[in-house]
Structures are given as C-alpha cells and as structure tokens.
Design an enzyme around this catalytic site. Structure first.
Site, PDB file in Angstrom:
ATOM      1  N   ARG A  47       0.349  -1.021   0.012  1.00 38.38           N
ATOM      2  CA  ARG A  47       0.262   0.202   0.182  1.00 38.38           C
ATOM      3  C   ARG A  47      -0.044   1.407  -0.229  1.00 38.38           C
ATOM      4  O   ARG A  47      -0.045   2.690  -0.142  1.00 38.38           O
ATOM      5  CB  ARG A  47      -0.932   0.035   1.132  1.00 38.38           C
ATOM      6  CG  ARG A  47      -2.253  -0.328   1.655  1.00 38.38           C
ATOM      7  CD  ARG A  47      -3.287  -0.745   2.955  1.00 38.38           C
ATOM      8  NE  ARG A  47      -4.784  -0.308   2.183  1.00 38.38           N
ATOM      9  CZ  ARG A  47      -5.193  -0.689   2.725  1.00 38.38           C
ATOM     10  NH1 ARG A  47      -5.361  -2.210   2.386  1.00 38.38           N
ATOM     11  NH2 ARG A  47      -6.286  -0.597   2.568  1.00 38.38           N
ATOM     12  N   ARG A 101      -9.981   7.445   3.776  1.00 42.63           N
ATOM     13  CA  ARG A 101      -9.529   6.172   3.014  1.00 42.63           C
ATOM     14  C   ARG A 101      -8.760   6.328   2.181  1.00 42.63           C
ATOM     15  O   ARG A 101      -8.125   6.172   1.636  1.00 42.63           O
ATOM     16  CB  ARG A 101     -10.165   4.374   3.469  1.00 42.63           C
ATOM     17  CG  ARG A 101      -9.911   4.977   5.005  1.00 42.63           C
ATOM     18  CD  ARG A 101     -11.571   3.487   5.821  1.00 42.63           C
ATOM     19  NE  ARG A 101     -11.116   1.678   4.275  1.00 42.63           N
ATOM     20  CZ  ARG A 101     -12.313   1.372   4.194  1.00 42.63           C
ATOM     21  NH1 ARG A 101     -13.395   1.386   4.493  1.00 42.63           N
ATOM     22  NH2 ARG A 101     -11.449   0.116   3.152  1.00 42.63           N
TER      23      ARG A 101
HETATM   24  P1  AMP Z   1      -8.980  -2.992   3.475  1.00 44.62           P
HETATM   25  O1  AMP Z   1      -9.299  -3.923   4.560  1.00 44.62           O
HETATM   26  O2  AMP Z   1      -7.385  -3.183   3.140  1.00 44.62           O
HETATM   27  O3  AMP Z   1      -8.985  -2.053   3.469  1.00 44.62           O
HETATM   28  O4  AMP Z   1      -7.962  -2.706   5.612  1.00 44.62           O
HETATM   29  C1  AMP Z   1      -8.853  -2.386   6.127  1.00 44.62           C
HETATM   30  C2  AMP Z   1      -7.555  -1.618   6.715  1.00 44.62           C
HETATM   31  O5  AMP Z   1      -6.209  -2.390   7.776  1.00 44.62           O
HETATM   32  C3  AMP Z   1      -6.439  -0.294   6.587  1.00 44.62           C
HETATM   33  O6  AMP Z   1      -7.576   1.293   6.353  1.00 44.62           O
HETATM   34  C4  AMP Z   1      -5.644  -0.418   6.903  1.00 44.62           C
HETATM   35  O7  AMP Z   1      -5.887   0.760   8.018  1.00 44.62           O
HETATM   36  C5  AMP Z   1      -5.219  -1.240   7.316  1.00 44.62           C
HETATM   37  N1  AMP Z   1      -4.408  -2.266   6.397  1.00 44.62           N
HETATM   38  C6  AMP Z   1      -4.468  -3.051   5.689  1.00 44.62           C
HETATM   39  N2  AMP Z   1      -3.664  -3.727   4.707  1.00 44.62           N
HETATM   40  C7  AMP Z   1      -1.914  -2.362   5.126  1.00 44.62           C
HETATM   41  C8  AMP Z   1      -1.482  -2.960   3.807  1.00 44.62           C
HETATM   42  N3  AMP Z   1      -0.644  -3.103   3.242  1.00 44.62           N
HETATM   43  N4  AMP Z   1      -0.623  -1.368   4.460  1.00 44.62           N
HETATM   44  C9  AMP Z   1      -0.924  -0.759   6.567  1.00 44.62           C
HETATM   45  N5  AMP Z   1      -2.172  -0.313   6.224  1.00 44.62           N
HETATM   46  C10 AMP Z   1      -2.928  -1.501   6.503  1.00 44.62           C
END
Ligand code: AMP
Length: 232
Positions: free
Chosen positions: A107, A190
């Site tokens: 990310r 986000r």
């Molecule tokens: P997601 O389910 O991919 O939308 O991720 C939910 C949350 O998890 C994100 O908003 C971040 O807070 C954290 N997160 C997930 N993947 C990452 C990553 N590769 N780097 C940093 N934070 C992450």
C-alpha cells in the site's frame, strides 16, 4: 492422437505460463476482496488480505491486533514494519507455494520494496499487478453500504449484492456487520490516504511492465472474466 498430444502440451504450457504471484491494487471499495475471493476459488491461488488479517488479530486481542487497532479503526495505515512482519510470516506458510493474491498489500512504495526483497529471497517475484478502477462516487456508495461477515470476512452490499437473509452470511451463516472504517467520514479519509500513499504504485508497476488495468464499474462476473483473461 497427434492433435491430442498438441493440446496437452498447449494446456501444460498455458498452466506453466499462467501468472501465480499476483497483487490486486485499487482504492477502498473497488472490490479487491470480493474479486480476489472468486479468483482464489477458481484458481486455488491463496487470497491474502492484510486488512482481514488485521481485523482477525484485533478481534482476538493479540499483541499485533492491539498495535494495529488505532490505525485500522481510524482509516490510517499500519506502519510498514508491522505489515512487513505479518506478510513475511504469512508467505512462509507452504499453502502459498503455488501462488497467491495480495489484496491490500503493498500500500506504499516502501512496502513494494519489501515485497520485492522478500519474494526474491524466496526465489520468486511478482508476476502481475491488477489495478482495479472505479469512479469515486461508486466507491463511496459501495463502502458505506458494505456488510462484512464477522465469522468468515466475506463482503455483501445492501445496494448491489444483498445477502439472501438480512444480517446473515450466505456462505457460513455468520452475523453481518458494518466495519467501523466504512462510515462515510472514515471512508472518505481512506480514499484520501489511498490517493496519497497507494496510487503512486500504479506508475511504479507500470514502469516495471507488470500492470494490467480492469474496470470494476461492471458486473462481477464480467470483472472476474477480464481478470482471468489477464492472468492466464
Ligand atoms: P482493507 O481491508 O484492505 O480495507 O484494510 C483495512 C485497514 O487495515 C486499512 O485501512 C489499514 O488501516 C490496514 N491495512 C491493511 N493493509 C495494510 C497495508 N498493506 N499497510 C498498512 N495498513 C494496512
């Protein structure tokens, strides 16, 4: 006989040349998790969602979960070193040997360097990065109407893909809930974090000639078809 032999050889070549180590890139709400789940069922590639791993760790009150919680609930990014540790541990499991789909990782540009380093140490490399794309209005509609299963983590959507029975997961019968970070305010944050930290990865992978773009402004089966076409 000869034709059959040729066909077998062709199938074998196609399997060998199919892309195994994939990254799904795209803003929140674009459908990375949903599409990755479907592609994973079709291909056997292991779906690795860092967000889902964090949500489970938070639910189970592990040390990692407690460290990650404030970032996840506020829509910020978990620091790269914590993410790196988690991904290395996940890749070390041998179910990943035949290939994986990273969903929500990398990310940031430093995380892309981590991917390259960790995979090269394992004698592997990223085969393809699929950039899923949709306009911002649709992303917000999808995020704020999303329902997630507490038990198995799959997503439904009140507007676009409702469950058969209200509040209940079609797949495992688990209870559906709205993620705290899917509130309108946090969803907007986000998307901003995505634009600043993650969108630069599109150019990064384009320059490496690893990028394929697929529109997610179409029906799910059409998106899956297009993704299958680019990975096979
Ligand atoms: P997601 O389910 O991919 O939308 O991720 C939910 C949350 O998890 C994100 O908003 C971040 O807070 C954290 N997160 C997930 N993947 C990452 C990553 N590769 N780097 C940093 N934070 C992450």
């Amino acid at each position: 006989m000869h034709d059959l032999g040729n066909k077998k050889q062709k199938d074998k070549e196609e399997t060998m040349s199919a892309k195994h180590n994939l990254i799904f890139l795209g803003p929140p709400g674009v459908g990375k998790g949903t599409i990755a789940d479907l592609i994973s069922s079709d291909t056997g590639l292991i779906h690795i969602s860092t967000g889902e791993i964090f949500r489970n760790e938070i639910k189970n009150r592990t040390a990692l979960g407690i460290k990650a919680e404030k970032y996840v609930t506020s829509g910020g990014l978990v620091p790269d070193n914590i993410v790196a540790e988690l991904v290395c541990a996940r890749l070390a499991k041998n179910d990943c040997d035949n290939g994986f789909i990273f969903d929500g990782f990398p990310r940031t540009l430093p995380q892309a360097d981590i991917v390259e380093k960790v995979l090269s140490e394992m004698g592997r490399a990223v085969d393809l990065v699929i950039s899923l794309e949709a306009n911002e209005e649709l992303l917000i509609q999808r995020l704020t109407a999303r329902l997630t299963c507490k038990k198995c983590g799959i997503n439904f959507n009140k507007l676009f893909a409702p469950p058969k029975n209200e509040g209940v997961c079609d797949k495992c019968g688990g209870e559906l809930y709205q993620r705290v970070d899917d509130s309108l305010e946090t969803a907007l944050d986000r998307i901003e974090v995505y634009k600043k930290e993650t969108a630069p990865l599109i150019d990064y992978y384009k320059k490496k000639e690893l990028l394929a773009s697929v529109s997610s402004e179409q029906k799910i089966n059409k998106i899956v078809q297009e993704v299958m076409k680019v990975i096979s």
